[in-house]
Enzyme design. Structure first.
Site, PDB file in Angstrom:
ATOM      1  CB  SER B 284       3.186  57.033  53.801  1.00 40.75           C
ATOM      2  OG  SER B 284       3.252  58.262  54.536  1.00 40.75           O
ATOM      3  NE  ARG B 323      51.578  43.043  47.952  1.00 40.72           N
ATOM      4  CZ  ARG B 323      52.171  42.146  48.637  1.00 40.72           C
ATOM      5  NH1 ARG B 323      52.506  41.985  49.783  1.00 40.72           N
ATOM      6  NH2 ARG B 323      52.539  41.152  47.891  1.00 40.72           N
TER       7      ARG B 323
END
Lengths: 460, 460, 460, 460
Positions: B284, B323
């Site tokens: 940490s 498309r």
């Protein structure tokens, strides 16, 4: 390349150079939220923390100055930080190490004093969001202004209103654009409000008690907020993620507002409709004739990515105890992606609307295509006094069906109906079937929307 | 840095160097799906198309050779392609232009012949997915093997089974690991099957009719599939996105399988439980004592991003006509992100499980913490013949409550109950309250899971 | 059954009677959003429309009165409406038919005059949301008050702060509860603001021009808003779905706020932690001893359903032209489900927090479990002046590791370190390792949160 | 009401009677997954468990018979079960209590022996899914057959292929329908495979060890699977949720396949396109002429709800230890909703496609609308030998632009181009610009899709 002088077309740095980024990361948000921007924001927080502690006499002012001068992103090795971040599951641990090395003793002792990694990451995320919202709001607002211009110019331009993709009754293009405008304005207001009031600094120390600052915790919190230009929260918010959730939800709403307008443009630009065209339509790799509405299509593509990202950020909210074991770390990428994709959508829409070509003749031709069928509601209403509402609807529905199936003009079919002829003269029918005189309150509604738009601008 | 000799720890290129990538883009998938990999895949498709056309005598073989030699990603300017892609809303248009320039006349005429942009993009996406699934499957499989090893070694190691996060009845760590194994194995099987059978080449020409190839369309389709090592589809699938949806859903399942195991590790590693620890826990920035299960936490963070991306890809499926106008373009980034985030989750879990430290003593201590309360079901079952099922449950529930609220051992409370004492001797109670003899079929179930795991390996 | 006198425990009607509804549709929101409530809301809109038209002299007042008296949901056949709705893909068409039949001629002619189906459905949705937000806000607010009470009572009660599920430094239960409070209060404020200002009437007629009302469109719009107690929008919003999106996003944030608190409760209630218990824990069908935190678990289950529903509603926003072809109709069920599931989550959390049992002794015992390891940050800070920040962290990290691996108390290991002993006396170490004196600003932060909570109440 | 003799139009019970259910819960899935169906499935599991235990001599056969006769859903009070379920956060606890009461002593002692609540719920969920997949697959398959019929009949019917919603090159309706068919067939295959092989019984007892069955655990597991007609899992899968995830993902894919076809129908049915119409279009409450494609719109509305539900189920996968604290309970409603909404989408699409009216003349007229512009690719290809690929594309693009902006036919513009005239005669241009001769391999591709469809049927 698309011609434009809008700020959103400035060359984008960082994230904006990827293969898809010309399409999916358009505008200036990408560089405001790229890796370098995050790293600089993290350094800005460390520098501001040291400065705040110096303001309060908790560290020497000289330390703070040394730290500030070390806090330049280009002096750090991004790849090394990224690799080292794996050891602690957050990039702050190696950054603090590197920053201490860069600052040197004794200033190193004043680096990151009293803070925890999440203080730096969360404050940096808020800075990044703040900075990214600048161009994002500019593009959203630019799109809104372009919609306002369309609404004003085409306040009275009739075209077919379409419901469930079927012609319904006439509307005006101004009304349609006013709808886009109202949604975009709302998104701008929501995001601007969030930016100014909810993007808060994070500072809590290891578990949110500010214990590392002795009795001065609240003062450091307030000072840091002031230095960073972020709001001061009531509490450290390590595991109160409502801010992130609100930002996510609001960006999701903005994406929806953008996509609505873009969807309409793609539909109006269809070959068979052809009522609008983009200023610089796109080509195809195979078909030389294609004039694709690429700005609207790209805006849709960008906006479509928002809802899933919003869900990810909301689902990550229930983070454990004083720091999440997975949920917090899961926010970083989706938050950035969400800013970028919504920013990109807004930049595309702004471009699309600012250069939209409107073909009012095509609109009129499409209105006439069904020979007045889309005035059926109006004829029906005129028959209600004589036939009752249900009876009138029935008679007109039948005539519509006959017209549609036989190809005969609906006017002719109606005139041949004894029930209709008894009530409506030929002149009545002509008048009733004229689409340009059945626009209802459309123009006045446009005026309302424009007035609301202007009053927002005035209020700023 | 985390010590490991697994292939997933090789330095990642491209996408893997970003600020968060050490955590969120671990393993080799990131570089297999980064911008360069996409660009190379697009070039591979163009080269294979030219070669296929040459095979069929439709273009000169010399053209194909020239094109092949031009198809090297590092010869193209990514940023320029990205910027130019905006003009057509897809990066193939500028790529074809650049490739033609690179190939020079006359070979340029044989570049991209008969194809449309989406043919190239979709085939490239399938190649990228194929290549990314290699390391992804290796890491998933590595995690599965690590789980199998844990299951074998701890087949009989008792610990508290926990339901709704409350101790329930004893299980073995082997059974828990066997559950992880079974889910991971299933994910491997599903993804391997998909990779081998559903990742198909895309080739249809402008609108899916293969019209640009005259009568040879199907032959070109088959040839291209063969050259690229992808499946041959029955039809061009420009707007049949089931492949993408299946890939998305299956990656989502794999993410869930990974996250399940990672969640268990974070819970078992809690300070108050302390039954496992990671091989190299993380530190940490503020707390020197922290031993965070960073691999499991990072796996969770990566996996948590999958469901939203899956939803995005599924929501993009209904693409218009031949498309999509937005839906297709919306797939690129989420597909890549999904591959990367699931690959990263798998790499983390593999690392986590391969080095997991198990504390069997802590497991036993936790089993004993409630003084036998978690054998309540067993005592209850032993009382059923005398008291009926409901009566037995009631008596034991009452004793449990007394034990919990007074702190007296449940054995003592039960022994003091006349209804219990009439049926069960002290010896009976001692036996019934021994957690190590109430493991049911756990060891045999472990054997089943390991046998299934081995028979999969044998079948490959 | 859970004992409680809170309003949310009143018997729920309609949707609340399904098999899972006791768990997943708790509280009064379910009946405020069930089929009957929707139907009544639709009828309320029709009645208010007729009344508004009568106010403006556009239909006879007698018609409006007749229509109003016919608008009672229990007079309509729900199943028949549902079945007939299929023919037009919306339930308003058959409802108008049935309402005309119920009103009889001549009042029938004044039914639904000038309106379109979506006017009725959207206005009804807003009414349903308005009415459902009543109990939802009551339960959210009840949960917030319960959190405030916990924060006040346990302002100074120490327990281990936990990050990444590892003990970090001490916090107080008050601070933890204050975090829950702040998030819940924020959700209440956001939803209350939305309810009062953004839930607007819908009225546009066929395509949003109000053409059916002649020149009186805006007047009818204003009148209808006034009669229904909803906001008046600038424009009809048939395809501006920002309202729905905002409501969705905000409900998603509320779900996250609820789930955060519930997650903490499930973790604190774990057998091995045992720092809290629910007032009425739940039983098991198999294990007589189980004391499951069923309220928190159920709150989590309800809240977990929100993000996906939010994504669905956001994804439905880009609706075509003047009425969506699928997107609009896709909103009805998720909007209802979202209201119900968030309402249910809030009702569960209120119940959970209002009856939460806190075991301060267990909290203290857990704090002491690591022999002071979670004060490592504090010792480290005390060593900085002598050893520098990095040096101090290193010394303490090493001592922590020795303590953890050998089981020796960290105090003893530290005292044996010459570098430490040179700086810190035994008394210093005792003081530094006392968790109850390292709470930083936790109590003052609790005071800030409570003050903010109270000032909100005062401002209402 | 919609005329149809398909099984999906049979009146739906239970969930199918809600206000929106005619639209959003069409078909027979709703009643197969409603509350009554769930309750009956739970009872079926309890009955089968008792019977299995009797088969193995572990409980008296007479008990099993008594229990079986008590296991009828209509004998239980749903609302009371729902309300009581709140106390334990699952409905099995009160159901077991009620079933024991119904069975009476002594059979009551053989109720639920050795099982845990989740065994019953999960097995019931699998039964419900199994039973719901029957009609769901029938409707999906019906839609596929309707698509196959359209593909066969219209194998050679030309219409404009459209990319990005712009006319591109000609295709055939058969090819379009073959695309729908292929995606639907794939969905059917995936779901049928899942149903037959992955829907497995759940039985593990309190924490998955089968401890309550002594040494007979595996035998009971196998026996129960056999009696319920579900697969036998390798392990109890209380927290291995891959099955649920796979089911969710696959239903999401099916929704996408349905929505794709439905989207095309709504676009083809647009007033300005008018190439198809539904057999029984829907009316409007305001506009007598409307002929809305309500089946396609409703299919879209149902399918649009799937991705969010899939995300919810995937996000719920990482469940804690041996039973999830929220994640498991979060699955029930979304799983049911997902089955219902996809079933409803399939039922609508089946209806839509089975009665679709095709207007081949309108298709031809739309093909001719641009005067041959959509053959530009073909003309360009014919010019490549003379002008090179880039040169050819440029010449044709320029001609296309002139044609589009001036309204002159592209044929005329091309013929006036010296570069073109030098290569192509008038006859050449006429031939090249005939859309009906530029269908490429479309018909052969249709044949491939139909052959694949038939070979699937044959293989069953």
């Amino acid at each position: 390349m698309r011609p434009s002088s809008s700020p959103s077309d400035a060359p984008a740095g960082g994230a904006g150079n990827g293969l898809f980024d010309g399409i999916l990361a358009r505008g200036a948000v990408a560089s405001a939220a790229d890796d370098r921007a995050w790293l600089q924001a993290m350094l800005d927080v460390e520098a501001a923390l040291a400065a705040t502690l110096a303001d309060l006499g908790k560290v020497p002012a000289q330390h703070a100055a040394t730290i500030a001068s070390a806090c330049r992103a280009d002096r750090f090795d991004m790849a090394a930080l990224s690799a080292a971040a794996a050891a602690s599951a957050n990039p702050v641990v190696p950054l603090v190490r590197a920053l201490r090395a860069a600052a040197g003793r004794p200033a190193a002792d004043s680096v990151h004093a009293g803070a925890t990694s999440q203080d730096i990451m969360d404050s940096a995320a808020m800075l990044v969001a703040y900075r990214a919202l600048g161009p994002l709001l500019a593009d959203l607002d630019g799109a809104a202004r372009a919609a306002a211009a369309l609404a004003a110019v085409h306040r009275d331009t009739p075209l077919a209103g379409r419901t469930l993709l079927q012609q319904a009754v006439p509307v005006t293009l101004g009304l349609k654009a006013a709808g886009w405008l109202t949604a975009l304005d709302r998104s701008v207001d929501l995001l601007a409000e969030l930016r100014d009031r909810r993007l808060a600094v994070q500072l809590g120390g290891a578990a949110g008690t500010l214990a590392g600052f002795g009795d001065d915790g609240p003062a450091v919190l307030a000072g840091l907020a002031g230095r960073l230009g972020l709001a001061e929260p009531v509490l450290p918010w390590h595991t109160d993620r409502t801010r992130i959730g609100e930002l996510a939800g609001t960006l999701g709403v903005a994406a929806g507002a953008v996509a609505k307008a873009a969807r309409d443009v793609t539909l109006l630009a269809q070959t068979e409709v052809a009522e609008v065209a983009e200023g610089t339509p796109g080509g195809s790799s195979a078909m030389p004739h294609k004039r694709n509405p690429v700005a609207a299509v790209s805006a849709l593509a960008c906006a479509a990515q928002a809802p899933g990202l919003v869900a990810t950020l909301l689902a990550a909210m229930p983070q454990e105890h004083e720091r999440g074991a997975g949920g917090w770390q899961a926010e970083w990428r989706p938050l950035r992606e969400l800013l970028v994709t919504v920013g990109s959508a807004a930049a595309w829409l702004r471009d699309c609307l600012a250069h939209l070509r409107v073909d009012a003749r095509a609109m009129r031709a499409n209105l006439d295509r069904t020979g007045g069928l889309l005035l059926a509601e109006r004829v029906s209403a005129a028959l209600v006094p004589a036939l009752g509402r249900a009876g009138a609807a029935e008679v007109v529905a039948e005539a519509s069906q006959v017209a549609a199936s036989t190809g005969r003009p609906v006017r002719q079919v109606l005139a041949a109906q004894p029930q209709v002829a008894a009530v409506l003269s030929d002149t009545d029918l002509d008048r009733l079937l004229d689409p340009t005189t059945y626009l209802g309150s459309a123009p006045r509604l446009v005026d309302r929307a424009l007035a609301a738009h202007r009053s927002r601008l005035a209020a700023r």
